[in-house]
Design a protein around this motif. Sequence first.
Motif: not given
Ligand SMILES: Cc1cc2nc3c(=O)[nH]c(=O)nc-3n(C[C@H](O)[C@H](O)[C@H](O)COP(=O)(O)OP(=O)(O)OC[C@H]3O[C@@H](n4cnc5c(N)ncnc54)[C@H](O)[C@@H]3O)c2cc1C
Length: 420
Positions: A37-38, A40, A64, A67, A70, A73, A105, A132, A157, A189-190, A326, A329, A331
Amino acid sequence: MTLNRRVFLGAAGVVAAGLSAPMVLAQGKPRVVVVGGGAGGATAARYIAKDSKGEIDVTLIEPSRTYYTCFFSNLYLGGFQELSDIAHSYGTLAANYGINVVHDWATGVDRDAKTVSLAGGGSVPYDKLILSPGIDFVDGAVEGWDLSAQNIMPHAYKAGSQTELLKAQIMAMPEGGTFAMVAPPNPYRCPPGPYERVSMVAHVLKANNPTAKIIVADPKPKFSKMALFQEGWGNNYEGMVDWIGEDFGGGIVSVNPDAMTVTIDGEETKVDVCNVIPAMKAGRIAEMAGVTDGNWAPVNAADMSSKADPDVYVLGDASQQGDMPKSGFSANSQAKVCANAVRGALTGSKVFPAKFSNTCWSLIDTDDGVKVGATYEATPEKIAKVDGFISQTGEDADLRKATYEESLGWYAGITSDMFG
Ligand SMILES: Cc1cc2nc3c(=O)[nH]c(=O)nc-3n(C[C@H](O)[C@H](O)[C@H](O)COP(=O)(O)OP(=O)(O)OC[C@H]3O[C@@H](n4cnc5c(N)ncnc54)[C@H](O)[C@@H]3O)c2cc1C
């Protein structure tokens, strides 16, 4: 009468086949399961539920209840945001969009039976599965560090308690102490994230502990917005940041969490805080689902479907899609393309051609914001960059302030796009 009815049903069957909506008619309400639930996953779940108006059953699996983004952060580390400002819940997705939010999970995917198993027991069936899960770390990527050391040498991270811990460590540094960062190799990532973090750490140290030092051990010869960050560090934090790139042995690093030392190219340094950001790979559930090839999950650019399975889609950091960084935005942008394609496949709704965009803002010092961004299109091979832009060195203070304010608007927009 019987004959007429038979003819009518037969004709309806032909029309249904032509509408490319076999799942609705053959099985009742189609089911989409989203894991993660992030940026993407929450976006994809919300768009599918909102736009299908109840025609699709959407389940979101996320362990979680809160949420922490990042994104921003680092601004929390720098004192520009409170932790509560970057915390979001799933209540609106459940209450206003009818999404079945399961706080658990996902522990496995059976692609033949089309089910996702849960840590708490049981399994959830799907017609289309969206993964995602974000990132996990590559085992052994930094000598001396593994997950059991994350409370001594935090990565921060994944946002939340790790970010709080890193901030507490920075605030507790002795006068004139040393903050070390072990930066990750590409792709991760980022791309500007570690360097925005260096800026924000320098910002708090300048105010509270101005003789402290920051060392960055980097395995890369260059990094995102490098000229902008280096200019900013020189202007605002002169003499504070020592960036040791690949040419100077920045990639030859080991750490000792018990002794709180970092060894860079054979030279051991005692440090007070050590932020280890290891090499990354797709969140483990992607590998368990069998959709990874190496560290990441290859996808088709037109709809984010996995190259291994047309009924599984991979979004965000976990995907291997081509030219997009990565980022949150990215995602979010990929999630909207995917949601549209999934809805089209399940209900026959119109599918629009894929278009993607990204901007990454970074804060260097108070009101000193910079950005980099691009637009992208789907080609048969990958998501391909169409055109881009980047802030320039030497920009005036008004433009930098406007860039920072733009990022505040973006944060409000993307979080409401994710969570409603
Ligand atoms: C310090 C930092 C600064 C950043 N700043 C920016 C910024 O300014 N702008 C920007 O666009 N991006 C930024 N990012 C990057 C951004 O946070 C990520 O690219 C983005 O969150 C990716 O989205 P996602 O859906 O792939 O993963 P996430 O947002 O990480 O979501 C993944 C989710 O999946 C869940 N999950 C994982 N495994 C399982 C499982 N087995 N079962 C159920 N749930 C699970 C996790 O709990 C999590 O909530 C930053 C990252 C960092 C670390």
